[in-house]
Design a protein around this motif. Structure first.
Motif, PDB file in Angstrom:
ATOM      1  N   UNK A 112       0.365 -17.011 -10.507  1.00 13.82           N
ATOM      2  CA  UNK A 112       0.980 -15.702 -10.305  1.00 13.82           C
ATOM      3  C   UNK A 112       1.274 -15.111 -11.678  1.00 13.82           C
ATOM      4  N   UNK A 113       0.802 -13.880 -11.882  1.00 13.54           N
ATOM      5  CA  UNK A 113       1.062 -13.192 -13.150  1.00 13.54           C
ATOM      6  C   UNK A 113       2.463 -12.606 -13.161  1.00 13.54           C
ATOM      7  N   UNK A 114       2.766 -11.800 -12.134  1.00 13.05           N
ATOM      8  CA  UNK A 114       4.079 -11.184 -12.027  1.00 13.05           C
ATOM      9  C   UNK A 114       4.304 -10.691 -10.610  1.00 13.05           C
ATOM     10  N   UNK A 115       5.549 -10.373 -10.317  1.00  7.59           N
ATOM     11  CA  UNK A 115       5.947  -9.846  -9.013  1.00  7.59           C
ATOM     12  C   UNK A 115       6.666  -8.534  -9.259  1.00  7.59           C
ATOM     13  N   UNK A 116       6.186  -7.470  -8.601  1.00  6.30           N
ATOM     14  CA  UNK A 116       6.786  -6.147  -8.766  1.00  6.30           C
ATOM     15  C   UNK A 116       7.383  -5.703  -7.437  1.00  6.30           C
ATOM     16  N   UNK A 117       8.646  -5.332  -7.444  1.00  6.59           N
ATOM     17  CA  UNK A 117       9.314  -4.827  -6.243  1.00  6.59           C
ATOM     18  C   UNK A 117       9.284  -3.308  -6.246  1.00  6.59           C
ATOM     19  N   UNK A 118       8.715  -2.719  -5.208  1.00  7.25           N
ATOM     20  CA  UNK A 118       8.716  -1.273  -5.010  1.00  7.25           C
ATOM     21  C   UNK A 118       9.716  -0.952  -3.911  1.00  7.25           C
ATOM     22  N   UNK A 119       9.854   0.320  -3.592  1.00  4.89           N
ATOM     23  CA  UNK A 119      10.783   0.718  -2.536  1.00  4.89           C
ATOM     24  C   UNK A 119      10.337   0.217  -1.172  1.00  4.89           C
ATOM     25  N   UNK A 120       9.050   0.308  -0.872  1.00  4.24           N
ATOM     26  CA  UNK A 120       8.573  -0.059   0.456  1.00  4.24           C
ATOM     27  C   UNK A 120       7.835  -1.391   0.522  1.00  4.24           C
ATOM     28  N   UNK A 121       7.505  -2.008  -0.619  1.00  8.08           N
ATOM     29  CA  UNK A 121       6.769  -3.269  -0.579  1.00  8.08           C
ATOM     30  C   UNK A 121       7.003  -4.061  -1.862  1.00  8.08           C
ATOM     31  N   UNK A 122       6.466  -5.263  -1.861  1.00  9.47           N
ATOM     32  CA  UNK A 122       6.464  -6.115  -3.044  1.00  9.47           C
ATOM     33  C   UNK A 122       5.014  -6.434  -3.377  1.00  9.47           C
ATOM     34  N   UNK A 123       4.669  -6.350  -4.647  1.00  7.59           N
ATOM     35  CA  UNK A 123       3.299  -6.596  -5.101  1.00  7.59           C
ATOM     36  C   UNK A 123       3.287  -7.852  -5.960  1.00  7.59           C
ATOM     37  N   UNK A 124       2.415  -8.788  -5.600  1.00 10.10           N
ATOM     38  CA  UNK A 124       2.244 -10.037  -6.344  1.00 10.10           C
ATOM     39  C   UNK A 124       0.875  -9.983  -7.003  1.00 10.10           C
TER      40      UNK A 124
END
Length: 163
Positions: A112-124
């Motif tokens: 896993x490079x990074x995890x980004x939290x958005x308002x409606x979802x999470x991106x891995x």
């Protein structure tokens, strides 16, 4: 009746096929063995990257996964969302981390490079396509939901799961 002997045909080795895949992180030449990654300490030995240790002096190199992390260029993107995800975020992200840990133990280039939290979802973002696909299938198997896997190129996959 006569039994026929098994006949083995020699494969012609005179033809060389061009590999038309375009992947900037695929090496054209082999590393000098053994080679130790300066970023993650993985070892390139016997033609593959592993977490082995060696007493031999190893040359320095940067593995393809560390180069992807350095360039911020993921091979796989997993987008997780939906109201069920919001209610069970901790549990689902813990499962994603466990899958990544297990996969990375055997395949050092799948991380896993990074995890980004958005308002409606999470991106891995992942360094390998296989890890992204495996995370998507594990989420679908454990929690049902809708899984969409799209291969945008031969070296890039986008996985979307929601419930």
């Amino acid at each position: 009746m006569k039994r026929q002997k098994n006949r083995f045909f020699k494969q012609e080795r005179t033809r060389i096929y061009d590999d038309n895949r375009i992947d900037p992180y695929r090496e054209q030449m082999k590393y000098k063995e053994p080679a130790r990654c300066t970023g993650c300490s993985a070892l390139f030995i016997n033609g593959r990257w592993s977490w082995e240790d060696t007493n031999e002096a190893a040359s320095e190199a940067l593995c393809p996964a560390c180069r992807r992390i350095e360039d911020h260029y993921p091979a796989g993107i997993v987008e997780v969302g939906g109201s069920f995800f919001e209610d069970h975020r901790f549990e689902i992200m813990h499962m994603v981390q466990n899958i990544a840990r297990v996969e990375s133990e055997e395949h050092p280039l799948e991380r896993i490079m990074n995890v980004e939290d958005n308002e409606e979802s999470t991106v891995v973002n992942t360094t390998g396509m296989h890890l992204a696909r495996r995370i998507g299938h594990a989420l679908e198997q454990a929690y049902d939901g809708e899984l969409d896997i799209s291969y945008d190129a031969e070296n890039y996959v986008r996985v979307s799961w929601s419930r």
